[in-house]
Write a protein that holds these residues in place. Structure first.
Motif, PDB file in Angstrom:
ATOM      1  N   ILE A 343      24.355  37.865  61.364  1.00 19.42           N
ATOM      2  CA  ILE A 343      25.813  37.320  62.474  1.00 19.42           C
ATOM      3  C   ILE A 343      26.411  37.167  60.773  1.00 19.42           C
ATOM      4  O   ILE A 343      26.564  36.363  59.588  1.00 19.42           O
ATOM      5  N   GLY A 344      27.802  36.897  61.305  1.00 16.78           N
ATOM      6  CA  GLY A 344      28.766  37.549  60.238  1.00 16.78           C
ATOM      7  C   GLY A 344      28.687  38.069  59.229  1.00 16.78           C
ATOM      8  O   GLY A 344      29.045  37.476  58.140  1.00 16.78           O
ATOM      9  N   GLY A 345      27.996  39.088  59.641  1.00 20.31           N
ATOM     10  CA  GLY A 345      27.616  40.035  58.267  1.00 20.31           C
ATOM     11  C   GLY A 345      26.683  39.059  57.740  1.00 20.31           C
ATOM     12  O   GLY A 345      26.491  40.178  56.405  1.00 20.31           O
ATOM     13  N   VAL A 346      26.042  38.387  58.023  1.00 15.10           N
ATOM     14  CA  VAL A 346      25.082  37.597  56.661  1.00 15.10           C
ATOM     15  C   VAL A 346      23.688  37.550  57.216  1.00 15.10           C
ATOM     16  O   VAL A 346      23.612  37.737  58.734  1.00 15.10           O
ATOM     17  N   PRO A 347      22.903  38.789  57.037  1.00 11.35           N
ATOM     18  CA  PRO A 347      21.133  38.707  57.860  1.00 11.35           C
ATOM     19  C   PRO A 347      21.074  36.703  58.205  1.00 11.35           C
ATOM     20  O   PRO A 347      21.369  36.799  57.468  1.00 11.35           O
ATOM     21  N   HIS A 348      19.894  37.075  59.229  1.00 10.81           N
ATOM     22  CA  HIS A 348      19.256  35.629  59.806  1.00 10.81           C
ATOM     23  C   HIS A 348      17.942  36.321  60.507  1.00 10.81           C
ATOM     24  O   HIS A 348      17.693  36.959  60.966  1.00 10.81           O
ATOM     25  N   VAL A 349      16.960  34.993  60.028  1.00 10.61           N
ATOM     26  CA  VAL A 349      15.668  35.209  60.987  1.00 10.61           C
ATOM     27  C   VAL A 349      15.920  33.873  61.812  1.00 10.61           C
ATOM     28  O   VAL A 349      16.555  33.308  61.922  1.00 10.61           O
ATOM     29  N   LEU A 350      15.273  34.361  63.517  1.00 10.15           N
ATOM     30  CA  LEU A 350      14.793  33.901  64.482  1.00 10.15           C
ATOM     31  C   LEU A 350      13.898  33.129  64.043  1.00 10.15           C
ATOM     32  O   LEU A 350      12.773  33.238  64.369  1.00 10.15           O
ATOM     33  N   VAL A 351      13.616  31.188  63.291  1.00 12.23           N
ATOM     34  CA  VAL A 351      12.380  30.961  63.509  1.00 12.23           C
ATOM     35  C   VAL A 351      12.134  30.125  64.751  1.00 12.23           C
ATOM     36  O   VAL A 351      12.947  29.752  65.565  1.00 12.23           O
ATOM     37  N   HIS A 352      10.678  29.807  64.603  1.00 16.11           N
ATOM     38  CA  HIS A 352      10.034  28.932  65.818  1.00 16.11           C
ATOM     39  C   HIS A 352       9.950  27.407  65.138  1.00 16.11           C
ATOM     40  O   HIS A 352       9.250  27.048  64.545  1.00 16.11           O
ATOM     41  N   ALA A 353       9.752  26.580  65.299  1.00 16.88           N
ATOM     42  CA  ALA A 353       9.676  25.601  65.630  1.00 16.88           C
ATOM     43  C   ALA A 353       8.235  25.024  66.230  1.00 16.88           C
ATOM     44  O   ALA A 353       8.295  24.599  66.890  1.00 16.88           O
TER      45      ALA A 353
END
Lengths: 478, 478
Positions: A343-353
């Motif tokens: 996202i916007g060139g920055v790696p993200h991970v999808l966390v789950h609560a």
């Protein structure tokens, strides 16, 4: 009272900076150093194989009646050690009121659970060698490991271990963690263990540095973070305790930001924790609904989730020469995965609560997918865990990381999961995560591991793997 | 499911900075602004007096048998509401194994305790007026307050409150907190309440900004932090819920450092949490050892600690016109104090890692002294709480802050403590704090209030007071 926790913070007369920025640089240097001063990474396997041969170690399943210091307590049926120490298997009854105001869809179940109130220590000793931080890793046998011996922290000790002199070699090393040198602590935090199998279990995750000469011991080797990163790409090699401690290291964050600011992330998390209403009650093991007891196992009536079993252990290099104990044996290989996305060139991970019955407080941040697919095979696709199919069907080109890792071999028998980081490009998830899920950066997760009970143990393993992607052979997500 | 927690974090395409540095500047500006745009500080008293007259509000003690919707449950003797909602008074049995390895001095006691599993919302609405952040404070009646009406957050709502339309005026305002605008959250964190009186109670502490026009309501006024700071120097004026929410504001830290780095502080805290072994079990109220039940009160056999009593309430401005309820009535005025001391030119406070039976996890950071002196009057001086005598005997010249504040008037009857910040110069404490105590800066405590369960509610009140010392009339410790 102070002797066990280091000297009290006495008589300070000056201040120091609240953050030690140099520390993050030293971590980064160790992560970038792929050639250790003491042992080549490619020789680790030979060393582990050699240690495996050096020890007589045999694990056999036995019926419960052959457990020698364990018994089913009269009345409750709880499986306890005759000393009252170590751990016990009891039952828990979980009622979860989810939904907006605690009045939505409801879950209600009972299950066996491990009760272990004592806080153990998981400690990795660090030392600067040739100007680079190395970490003292142990080749340690655990009865539940499929390959028996894996790379573990310098010390993994229950309170029962370290308060009694068993005469084991690592007992001396435990002093670095029981009485840490306040000026040399790199990380020190209480973190949760599996909320599906333990009731409110925490361990103290520590990294402490020393300048002492540590005697060379056959079962111990100094490795850089770059070396450990490479080893994290192998199956069943770096044990769970090592992975969770590594996830707590203060890596620097060099990214310009995140989809959510830290305040937004914390607010979302607080909302999730408030939204879930999970009430847990301990119940006698004998009364647990939906489970049946046999001579060799306590198991779920439909054969799902896990079994409680017993093993006999013979070992030459342990504090005691042989013992019997119960273990939890999960049914089938788990799948634990982060969807990752730039996202916007920055790696993200999808966390789950994720709510688990054994958590201290309702939810912790978990991977996008965390399940044993076999437990859900009987359900229609719509009722299966979100994103499971997306992960299972991902083409090789979208898999940024994968390895099979073992859970703690002192409590779990052949408990293994495939840990993955899977590129979300092309899935709908990237565009519109459902409630309970959020895109965060690995840097944000690293900041949260300074504190307890934000990331569950599976998320911490994956964070260690993602740190390894960045530092390790292929470069990668973060 | 998402409607109650704001929209899910959907479809982000850009990153933002993780920290909003501008926010801290806006907080600082509000704290420095002692003249509000809407109401002069000196007129707050007249407004509160006017609101007190405007409402018919009468509280009378009644015997338990006059409680109308409450009853002692058959068998357990637990005091419960017939709806099963709100809260209950049950018993708890606490066993604390302290000392190095959980095998040192031992405490074992039973007591009545409030069970309230639902997470409530304590929310303060902020709005920029004439370029300065103002906060919407409510003149709110609570039956347990000695002066009935105090300054409270915009919203204080149990889940039972905000899930049902009572028709009260603040019910509309609750929407700002139940569905917060993700871009306007200033603080949002689950914090503990009194561990001596509640079992594992958390409330959601929130500050949310709005740009909306908020209708002028008789019971609500906009105030700057500078104004609230001045009001915090008055007795029984700013209620507990307001104080705890204010303590969670992201004030900037302009000091050069601290006696302990943040890692050292967290490590010390982890050591304290690991060192204490506190096990808590709920027991039936009827079986609680050491307490006796009368027609009007459940009280300790030696008259110490607190009483469980019942009141009848008549009010004109509440969601319902009248009700009866139990309250906890502590015995005697409490003393809650931080010793303060400059180290390297930076103000520090002496925190205590304190175990309370009702905490979610063993210890939280508490003030240096937190007790009701009457409970310890029968003990020889050596067995009295550390530093109590130093605080009680401090000359006026060493008192940097003092005011009497009330605890939550919805649960506690005339529960008041003198909150102090006392200069430690000249006491031995400054030189050599005992185990369980550490010198930390207010800036470090502010950073910890972003997260739950580090500071107990008494420490959060004192932190709000210390913030008020800095921002308020006299300047001060931090």
């Amino acid at each position: 009272m102070s002797s066990c926790i280091g000297p009290p913070p006495a008589a300070p007369t000056a201040v120091r900076p609240r953050e030690d920025r140099e520390q993050a640089e030293r971590i980064a240097l160790s992560a970038a150093t792929r050639h250790g001063a003491h042992l080549r990474t490619e020789d680790v396997h030979a060393w582990l194989a050699e240690r495996r041969r050096a020890h007589v170690f045999q694990v056999d399943r036995v019926p419960f009646e052959e457990l020698d210091a364990w018994r089913f307590e009269r009345g409750t049926g709880n499986l306890v050690h005759r000393s009252g120490r170590f751990f016990a298997v009891e039952g828990m009854h979980v009622v979860e009121h989810d939904g907006p105001y605690g009045d939505g869809p409801r879950r209600d179940w009972q299950q066996p659970v491990i009760i272990q109130s004592e806080v153990g220590i998981l400690g990795i000793l660090g030392k600067e060698i040739d100007g680079v931080l190395h970490f003292l890793m142990q080749a340690k046998m655990e009865p539940g490991n499929i390959n028996l011996l894996q790379l573990s922290p310098t010390v993994q000790a229950t309170r029962s271990n370290y308060t009694r002199a068993h005469g084991g070699t690592d007992v001396k090393l435990v002093d670095y963690f029981v009485r840490p040198d306040r000026d040399r602590v790199i990380a020190d935090v209480l973190q949760s263990e599996q909320g599906a199998w333990f009731l409110r279990k925490s361990n103290r995750n520590m990294v402490v540095e020393t300048a002492d000469d540590i005697p060379a011991l056959d079962d111990f080797r100094w490795l850089t973070l770059g070396q450990i990163a490479e080893l994290l790409h192998h199956d069943d090699l770096v044990n769970m305790n090592a992975r969770t401690v590594l996830s707590c290291l203060p890596y620097r964050d060099t990214t310009p930001g995140a989809a959510l600011s830290d305040v937004q992330l914390l607010s979302w998390f607080t909302g999730e924790r408030s939204r879930h209403d999970v009430r847990v009650r301990r119940v006698p093991l004998a009364s647990v609904r939906g489970w049946k007891q046999g001579a060799d196992a306590i198991e779920h009536e439909e054969g799902r989730h896990f079994r409680v079993v017993a093993v006999s252990v013979k070992a030459g290099n342990r504090e005691v020469a042989g013992w019997t104990q119960p273990l939890i044996e999960p049914v089938g290989l788990g799948i634990v995965a982060f969807l990752v996305h730039d996202i916007g060139g920055v790696p993200h991970v999808l966390v789950h609560a994720r709510a688990e019955g054994g958590f201290l407080d309702t939810v912790e941040l978990a991977p996008t997918v965390q399940c044993a697919p076999g437990n859900h095979a009987h359900l229609p696709p719509a009722d299966r865990p979100p994103f499971l199919d997306a992960v299972l069907s991902a083409p090789r080109s979208r898999i940024r990381y994968q390895a099979v890792h073992s859970e703690e071999g002192g409590r779990f028998l052949h408990a293994r999961s495939r840990y993955l980081a899977v590129d979300a490009d092309g899935t709908r998830a990237a565009l519109d995560p459902p409630p309970g899920y959020a895109w965060v950066t690995p840097g944000q997760l690293r900041a949260l591991t300074r504190h307890g009970h934000y990331l569950n143990v599976e998320a911490r393993t994956l964070l260690a793997c993602i740190n390894a992607m960045a530092a390790g052979p292929g470069g990668g997500a973060a």
